[in-house]
Design a protein around this motif. Structure first.
Motif, PDB file in Angstrom:
ATOM      1  N   SER A  41      49.368 131.215  69.760  1.00  0.00           N
ATOM      2  CA  SER A  41      48.596 130.774  71.426  1.00  0.00           C
ATOM      3  C   SER A  41      48.911 131.467  72.329  1.00  0.00           C
ATOM      4  O   SER A  41      48.977 130.634  73.562  1.00  0.00           O
ATOM      5  CB  SER A  41      48.430 129.877  70.696  1.00  0.00           C
ATOM      6  N   THR A  43      51.443 130.984  74.225  1.00  0.00           N
ATOM      7  CA  THR A  43      52.492 129.408  74.667  1.00  0.00           C
ATOM      8  C   THR A  43      53.464 128.775  73.945  1.00  0.00           C
ATOM      9  O   THR A  43      54.179 129.695  72.784  1.00  0.00           O
ATOM     10  CB  THR A  43      51.602 128.594  74.621  1.00  0.00           C
ATOM     11  N   TRP A  45      56.930 126.489  72.832  1.00  0.00           N
ATOM     12  CA  TRP A  45      56.511 125.299  73.008  1.00  0.00           C
ATOM     13  C   TRP A  45      58.004 124.315  72.660  1.00  0.00           C
ATOM     14  O   TRP A  45      59.007 125.478  72.062  1.00  0.00           O
ATOM     15  CB  TRP A  45      55.644 124.942  71.696  1.00  0.00           C
ATOM     16  N   SER A  61      52.746 129.219  79.535  1.00  0.00           N
ATOM     17  CA  SER A  61      51.889 129.529  78.500  1.00  0.00           C
ATOM     18  C   SER A  61      50.993 130.250  79.037  1.00  0.00           C
ATOM     19  O   SER A  61      51.020 130.407  80.998  1.00  0.00           O
ATOM     20  CB  SER A  61      50.930 128.324  78.432  1.00  0.00           C
ATOM     21  N   ILE A  63      47.715 130.698  79.139  1.00  0.00           N
ATOM     22  CA  ILE A  63      46.044 130.329  78.516  1.00  0.00           C
ATOM     23  C   ILE A  63      45.746 129.834  79.865  1.00  0.00           C
ATOM     24  O   ILE A  63      46.599 128.802  80.985  1.00  0.00           O
ATOM     25  CB  ILE A  63      45.921 129.887  77.443  1.00  0.00           C
ATOM     26  N   VAL A  78      44.046 120.175  75.581  1.00  0.00           N
ATOM     27  CA  VAL A  78      44.263 121.684  75.487  1.00  0.00           C
ATOM     28  C   VAL A  78      45.197 121.627  74.762  1.00  0.00           C
ATOM     29  O   VAL A  78      45.265 122.030  73.518  1.00  0.00           O
ATOM     30  CB  VAL A  78      44.344 122.231  77.151  1.00  0.00           C
ATOM     31  N   PHE A  79      46.596 121.473  75.005  1.00  0.00           N
ATOM     32  CA  PHE A  79      47.848 121.784  74.567  1.00  0.00           C
ATOM     33  C   PHE A  79      47.582 121.443  73.251  1.00  0.00           C
ATOM     34  O   PHE A  79      47.735 121.151  71.934  1.00  0.00           O
ATOM     35  CB  PHE A  79      48.959 121.846  75.411  1.00  0.00           C
ATOM     36  N   ASN A  81      45.080 119.744  71.457  1.00  0.00           N
ATOM     37  CA  ASN A  81      44.508 120.221  70.581  1.00  0.00           C
ATOM     38  C   ASN A  81      44.588 121.577  69.693  1.00  0.00           C
ATOM     39  O   ASN A  81      45.242 121.885  68.510  1.00  0.00           O
ATOM     40  CB  ASN A  81      42.578 120.434  71.035  1.00  0.00           C
ATOM     41  N   LEU A  82      45.464 122.436  70.248  1.00  0.00           N
ATOM     42  CA  LEU A  82      46.013 123.643  69.924  1.00  0.00           C
ATOM     43  C   LEU A  82      47.138 122.929  68.679  1.00  0.00           C
ATOM     44  O   LEU A  82      47.296 123.608  67.426  1.00  0.00           O
ATOM     45  CB  LEU A  82      46.935 124.427  70.733  1.00  0.00           C
ATOM     46  N   ASN A  85      45.455 121.515  65.668  1.00  0.00           N
ATOM     47  CA  ASN A  85      44.920 122.801  64.825  1.00  0.00           C
ATOM     48  C   ASN A  85      45.666 123.497  63.782  1.00  0.00           C
ATOM     49  O   ASN A  85      45.714 123.582  62.938  1.00  0.00           O
ATOM     50  CB  ASN A  85      43.961 123.702  65.763  1.00  0.00           C
ATOM     51  N   TYR A  86      47.139 124.000  65.122  1.00  0.00           N
ATOM     52  CA  TYR A  86      48.412 124.654  64.245  1.00  0.00           C
ATOM     53  C   TYR A  86      48.623 124.035  62.797  1.00  0.00           C
ATOM     54  O   TYR A  86      49.324 124.457  61.793  1.00  0.00           O
ATOM     55  CB  TYR A  86      49.247 124.804  65.554  1.00  0.00           C
ATOM     56  N   GLU A 123      47.421 132.692  63.730  1.00  0.00           N
ATOM     57  CA  GLU A 123      46.577 133.399  64.213  1.00  0.00           C
ATOM     58  C   GLU A 123      46.189 134.544  63.233  1.00  0.00           C
ATOM     59  O   GLU A 123      47.380 135.229  62.942  1.00  0.00           O
ATOM     60  CB  GLU A 123      46.973 133.741  65.460  1.00  0.00           C
TER      61      GLU A 123
END
Length: 329
Positions: A41, A43, A45, A61, A63, A78-79, A81-82, A85-86, A123
């Protein structure tokens, strides 16, 4: 950004099996610090396991921050939640493990030590082109090719500890006619043509929106659409369906999965000299009848448990707090 925490049951996520099991090729593990460094994404990490939480740090990032240029507490949502989801952390994996264990004794044995193997929600652009690179290839070379795609066609995210990190390129960048020649010069071989031609098709059909439309299709229809891409066969199509299109019943069958199936479930297939379309379908359908709608996820646990490199690792059981060697099958 400082280290932040996502709270969850330790058995719900095991990083080594999830990030080092052949799903994604952009994660590196520092055994001394226990930290994982990776990119998704747009970003960069850092991740680290705690007793009942996942620690994460955003190194850099692309983003856009909801609060402007400076990252603040609101950005954690934001991060965070990413990451949720990931790793698909909204799904209670323990419930599924229990169900799969009741259906299959081999899975029941495997999951004792291979707890918390998550199916990454990737993605689709990165997922597809990474698996084109994976064809007839080994992990270190796949990772090298993926990084070359990012370095030559992606955007620079940041420089950290002397390493420059790049995002995975937009599909439009890979669709340019010159890309095939450039990738051949970079050592991609026949995959260069697959990457450029399939990228051009995706752009012609609508780019990312085309991928999103596949998520709304039935699994078999989405798989058939993916196989219209240049150089995409059944296995890669199933990888994309499973890992980035939410078709969790998709089951990629390669020679390793074939061996698991013939040794433990379908011995009559041992006489087959190659994996025909019929054999491929029979193996996939067997696991779907055994595990249900998330068969691809369940089979990934067996895949990890059977890999030689994981047999050689030592993993700590989070409940029993003792170290033991993995069982050989």
């Amino acid at each position: 950004m400082t280290w932040k925490k996502l709270l969850f049951n330790k058995k719900e996520l095991q990083l080594i099996g999830t990030l080092n099991g052949g799903q994604s090729f952009r994660w590196m593990h520092n055994k001394d610090s226990g930290e994982w460094t990776g990119v998704f994404s747009k970003t960069v990490w850092k991740l680290k396991e705690g007793d009942d939480y996942l620690q994460y740090k955003v190194v850099g990032s692309l983003i856009k921050s909801p609060s402007g240029n400076e990252q603040n507490e609101k950005d954690n949502d934001v991060f965070g939640n990413l990451l949720q989801n990931y790793f698909r952390l909204d799904m209670n994996l323990g419930d599924y493990y229990k169900k799969w264990s009741e259906s299959d004794e081999l899975f029941k044995r495997a999951c004792e030590q291979f707890y918390g193997i998550r199916m990454l929600n990737q993605e689709p652009v990165e997922n597809l082109f990474s698996f084109i690179c994976s064809q007839n290839n080994h992990i270190s070379r796949i990772s090298s090719m993926v990084e070359k795609l990012c370095t030559y066609y992606g955007e620079e995210i940041c420089n950290h500890d002397g390493v420059t990190y790049y995002s995975f390129p937009e599909v439009e960048k890979l669709a340019q006619p010159k890309v095939e020649r450039e990738l051949r010069d970079l050592g991609f071989g026949y995959r260069a043509k697959f990457i450029q031609k399939s990228a051009a098709q995706i752009v012609e059909w609508g780019g990312v929106d085309w991928f999103n439309s596949l998520k709304d299709m039935k699994y078999q229809n989405a798989r058939a659409e993916l196989m219209k891409l240049f150089g995409i066969g059944p296995k890669v199509a199933d990888c994309i369906c499973l890992m980035s299109l939410n078709h969790l019943e998709a089951l990629p069958v390669d020679t390793h999965v074939y061996q698991i199936a013939t040794q433990n479930y379908l011995p009559h297939l041992k006489e087959k000299k190659n994996i025909s379309e019929k054999t491929y379908a029979e193996i996939g359908n067997h696991f779907r009848s055994l595990y249900g709608d998330l068969a691809g996820w369940a089979h990934t646990v067996l895949f990890c448990a059977d890999l030689q490199k994981f047999r050689q690792n030592v993993i700590e059981d989070p409940d029993k707090k003792k170290v033991r060697k993995k069982r050989k099958h």
